[in-house]
Design an enzyme around this catalytic site. Structure first.
Site, PDB file in Angstrom:
ATOM      1  N   ASN A  15       0.784  -1.167   0.205  1.00  0.00           N
ATOM      2  CA  ASN A  15       0.165   0.011   0.035  1.00  0.00           C
ATOM      3  C   ASN A  15       0.779   1.273   0.100  1.00  0.00           C
ATOM      4  OD1 ASN A  15      -3.058  -0.394   0.288  1.00  0.00           O
ATOM      5  ND2 ASN A  15      -2.405  -1.833   1.569  1.00  0.00           N
ATOM      6  N   ARG A  67       1.933   0.397  26.171  1.00  0.00           N
ATOM      7  CA  ARG A  67       1.549   0.955  24.893  1.00  0.00           C
ATOM      8  C   ARG A  67       1.472   2.435  25.213  1.00  0.00           C
ATOM      9  NH1 ARG A  67      -1.045  -2.683  21.528  1.00  0.00           N
ATOM     10  NH2 ARG A  67      -1.570  -4.537  22.503  1.00  0.00           N
ATOM     11  N   ILE A  94      -2.186  -2.392  18.147  1.00  0.00           N
ATOM     12  CA  ILE A  94      -3.424  -1.604  18.437  1.00  0.00           C
ATOM     13  C   ILE A  94      -3.071  -0.239  19.195  1.00  0.00           C
ATOM     14  CG2 ILE A  94      -5.502  -1.853  20.201  1.00  0.00           C
ATOM     15  CD1 ILE A  94      -5.190  -4.743  19.686  1.00  0.00           C
ATOM     16  N   HIS A 111      -8.611  -1.969   5.633  1.00  0.00           N
ATOM     17  CA  HIS A 111      -8.878  -3.362   6.271  1.00  0.00           C
ATOM     18  C   HIS A 111      -9.392  -4.209   5.157  1.00  0.00           C
ATOM     19  CE1 HIS A 111      -9.731  -5.935   9.671  1.00  0.00           C
ATOM     20  NE2 HIS A 111     -10.992  -6.086   9.096  1.00  0.00           N
ATOM     21  N   LEU A 146     -11.862  -0.858  17.573  1.00  0.00           N
ATOM     22  CA  LEU A 146     -10.882  -1.706  16.669  1.00  0.00           C
ATOM     23  C   LEU A 146     -11.855  -1.688  15.499  1.00  0.00           C
ATOM     24  CD1 LEU A 146      -8.034  -2.925  16.197  1.00  0.00           C
ATOM     25  CD2 LEU A 146      -9.261  -5.266  16.795  1.00  0.00           C
ATOM     26  N   GLU A 176      -6.919  -2.617  -3.132  1.00  0.00           N
ATOM     27  CA  GLU A 176      -6.530  -1.313  -2.010  1.00  0.00           C
ATOM     28  C   GLU A 176      -5.855  -0.599  -2.444  1.00  0.00           C
ATOM     29  OE1 GLU A 176      -5.036  -3.237   1.736  1.00  0.00           O
ATOM     30  OE2 GLU A 176      -6.276  -4.863   1.669  1.00  0.00           O
TER      31      GLU A 176
END
Ligand code: GRF
Length: 216
Positions: A15, A67, A94, A111, A146, A176
């Protein structure tokens, strides 16, 4: 001033390549990729970026205690490069709610499913297991849920007898590569925004599944 993208990835970066090609061919006019950031030092996407003369950085998530600390380092790096739009292109982390809120409305993801179907992983296997007759890809705003933010654009492909996860992945990826730079172009043209939790294109709320991409 060109419109600035910072692209985050963890892997192959096909991508990213589509964005590089779209910038070079001016299909994405007045737009530049200011940097590519990976959480994996060996991501092939970093090599693609370097070959195109784009600045790169690696921030290894394993070097951070949690995180929040990782996302804070990531945010500092993104803001150092300058981003009008942050593009997640196979970024396998995430993100924390604080990070998502900071970039809300200028953070997008792609996605490999027709969201809201199959958020999370193994989307092609799940479509095959369900006996679906079509699948595809969705570009969407990133929110705290998510793969749950408002869709911007979707491309569909049929599922044929004999398809497997590899054949689906290949055909979905090729879609994509068209719809992701197109969504970025709408941003750069000032036509796309997030308003009251809805994706808005040309002052109109988009439908639940976003624009359905129809090749000419
Ligand atoms: C794509 O399948 C995309 O939908 C998902 O991650 C993959 C990235 O592929 N978010 P690539 O690294 O751009 O080739």
């Amino acid at each position: 001033m060109p419109y600035k993208l910072v692209i985050l990835l963890s892997g192959g970066g096909s991508n990213l390549q589509a964005f590089i090609d779209a910038c070079e061919s001016k299909a994405l006019p007045d737009t530049e990729i200011s940097a590519v950031i990976s959480n994996k030092a060996d991501a092939f996407g970093l090599i693609r970026a370097q070959q195109a003369g784009i600045a790169t950085a690696c921030i290894d998530h394993k070097e951070f205690a949690n995180r929040e600390d990782f996302d804070s380092a990531l945010k500092n790096k993104i803001d150092e490069f300058g981003a009008d739009l942050v593009v997640l292109a196979g970024f396998m982390r995430i993100l924390t709610p604080g990070f998502v809120r900071h970039y809300l409305g200028r953070l997008i993801n792609i996605h490999p499913s027709l969201l809201p179907k199959y958020p999370g992983l193994h989307t092609h296997q799940r479509a095959l297991d369900a006996g679906d007759t079509e699948t595809g890809a969705t570009v969407h705003f990133v929110t705290e849920e998510l793969d749950g933010g408002p869709p911007i654009i979707q491309a569909k492909i049929p599922i044929f007898d004999g398809d497997n996860t590899a054949t689906l992945a290949e055909r979905v990826l090729s879609k994509e590569h068209t719809i992701y730079p197109l969504a970025a172009q709408w941003f750069a043209e000032g036509r796309l925004s997030l308003q009251n939790s809805k994706a808005v294109l040309d002052d109109k709320n988009l439908p639940e599944s976003g624009v359905l991409f129809q090749p000419n």
